[in-house]
Design a protein around this motif. Structure first.
Motif, PDB file in Angstrom:
ATOM      1  N   TYR A 170       9.051   3.036  -0.863  1.00 36.43           N
ATOM      2  CA  TYR A 170       7.636   3.231  -0.519  1.00 36.43           C
ATOM      3  C   TYR A 170       7.487   4.375   0.470  1.00 36.43           C
ATOM      4  O   TYR A 170       8.440   4.764   1.151  1.00 36.43           O
TER       5      TYR A 170
ATOM      6  N   ALA B 150       3.616  -1.350   6.442  1.00 38.44           N
ATOM      7  CA  ALA B 150       4.743  -1.411   5.508  1.00 38.44           C
ATOM      8  C   ALA B 150       5.989  -1.963   6.188  1.00 38.44           C
ATOM      9  O   ALA B 150       6.698  -2.806   5.628  1.00 38.44           O
TER      10      ALA B 150
ATOM     11  N   ILE C  47      -0.408   3.085   0.927  1.00 39.25           N
ATOM     12  CA  ILE C  47       1.040   2.931   0.782  1.00 39.25           C
ATOM     13  C   ILE C  47       1.321   3.148  -0.700  1.00 39.25           C
ATOM     14  O   ILE C  47       0.661   2.559  -1.552  1.00 39.25           O
ATOM     15  N   LEU C  48       2.281   4.022  -0.966  1.00 43.23           N
ATOM     16  CA  LEU C  48       2.575   4.412  -2.341  1.00 43.23           C
ATOM     17  C   LEU C  48       4.032   4.149  -2.688  1.00 43.23           C
ATOM     18  O   LEU C  48       4.898   4.172  -1.818  1.00 43.23           O
ATOM     19  N   ARG C  49       4.291   3.955  -3.972  1.00 39.70           N
ATOM     20  CA  ARG C  49       5.666   3.940  -4.448  1.00 39.70           C
ATOM     21  C   ARG C  49       6.215   5.348  -4.261  1.00 39.70           C
ATOM     22  O   ARG C  49       5.496   6.332  -4.424  1.00 39.70           O
TER      23      ARG C  49
ATOM     24  N   GLU D  51       4.156   5.917   3.269  1.00 43.51           N
ATOM     25  CA  GLU D  51       2.857   5.628   3.884  1.00 43.51           C
ATOM     26  C   GLU D  51       1.990   6.874   3.914  1.00 43.51           C
ATOM     27  O   GLU D  51       2.487   7.978   3.779  1.00 43.51           O
TER      28      GLU D  51
ATOM     29  N   LYS E 201      -4.137   2.987  -2.084  1.00 47.39           N
ATOM     30  CA  LYS E 201      -3.235   4.144  -2.101  1.00 47.39           C
ATOM     31  C   LYS E 201      -2.938   4.679  -0.698  1.00 47.39           C
ATOM     32  O   LYS E 201      -2.760   5.880  -0.498  1.00 47.39           O
TER      33      LYS E 201
ATOM     34  N   GLN F  39      -0.603  -5.409   0.266  1.00 47.09           N
ATOM     35  CA  GLN F  39      -1.118  -5.333  -1.095  1.00 47.09           C
ATOM     36  C   GLN F  39      -2.416  -4.524  -1.163  1.00 47.09           C
ATOM     37  O   GLN F  39      -2.596  -3.701  -2.068  1.00 47.09           O
TER      38      GLN F  39
ATOM     39  N   ILE G  50      -1.669  -0.834  -0.866  1.00 48.12           N
ATOM     40  CA  ILE G  50      -1.197  -0.280  -2.133  1.00 48.12           C
ATOM     41  C   ILE G  50      -2.396  -0.009  -3.051  1.00 48.12           C
ATOM     42  O   ILE G  50      -2.483   1.061  -3.657  1.00 48.12           O
ATOM     43  N   GLU G  51      -3.306  -0.969  -3.116  1.00 47.80           N
ATOM     44  CA  GLU G  51      -4.499  -0.784  -3.953  1.00 47.80           C
ATOM     45  C   GLU G  51      -5.321   0.419  -3.504  1.00 47.80           C
ATOM     46  O   GLU G  51      -5.859   1.158  -4.332  1.00 47.80           O
TER      47      GLU G  51
END
Length: 141
Positions: free
Chosen positions: A71, A82, A14-16, A73, A12, A6, A9-10
């Motif tokens: 996702y 991830a 790890i991205l969608r 990386e 950035k 998490q 992701i915040e």
């Protein structure tokens, strides 16, 4: 999802990645090519590059897997984060394969950046890379 995932992701790291599923076959091809090259290098006693190529085979397997979940990386470390969150913690992959990827990552860094490599290290990475490719293909079917 674990806290580290998490936070990544915040930050950035790890991205969608909506196009990930279209990249899976390409990543598996790269994994196969790197494994073939690693085997060739090992057979020719080029243990440094057998280690490096073996790791990259595993890297591309891990990428294919996280792409399948939508996702991507931004570093080798976050690829492992991830993979652990999306596959190990959910029971889709064993902790052992994650540990082998981490070990291969360290051996690759030692070989690539410090010139430290051995036949045994290269052999361990090759064994793990062969296993990971088989497992990744099975999980992705």
């Amino acid at each position: 999802m674990n806290i580290e995932f998490q936070k990544a992701i915040e930050k950035k790291r790890i991205l969608r990645f909506s196009q990930g599923k279209r990249q899976i076959k390409k990543e598996l091809r790269e994994a196969e090519n790197d494994l073939a090259e690693a085997i060739n290098r090992f057979d020719n006693e080029k243990y440094k590059y057998a280690t490096i190529n073996g790791y990259y085979s595993m890297f591309h397997c891990a990428r294919a897997l996280i792409y399948s979940k939508g996702y991507r990386e931004k570093s080798h470390y976050y690829l492992l984060v991830a993979l652990n969150s999306l596959f190990v913690e959910t029971g889709l992959l064993s902790e052992e394969i994650s540990s082998e990827l981490h070990d291969a990552m360290i051996l690759r860094e030692d070989a690539n950046y410090h010139g430290n490599f051995t036949k045994d290290g290269a052999e361990a990475v090759l064994k793990a890379a062969k296993e990971f490719l088989t497992i990744a293909k099975s999980v992705l079917k």
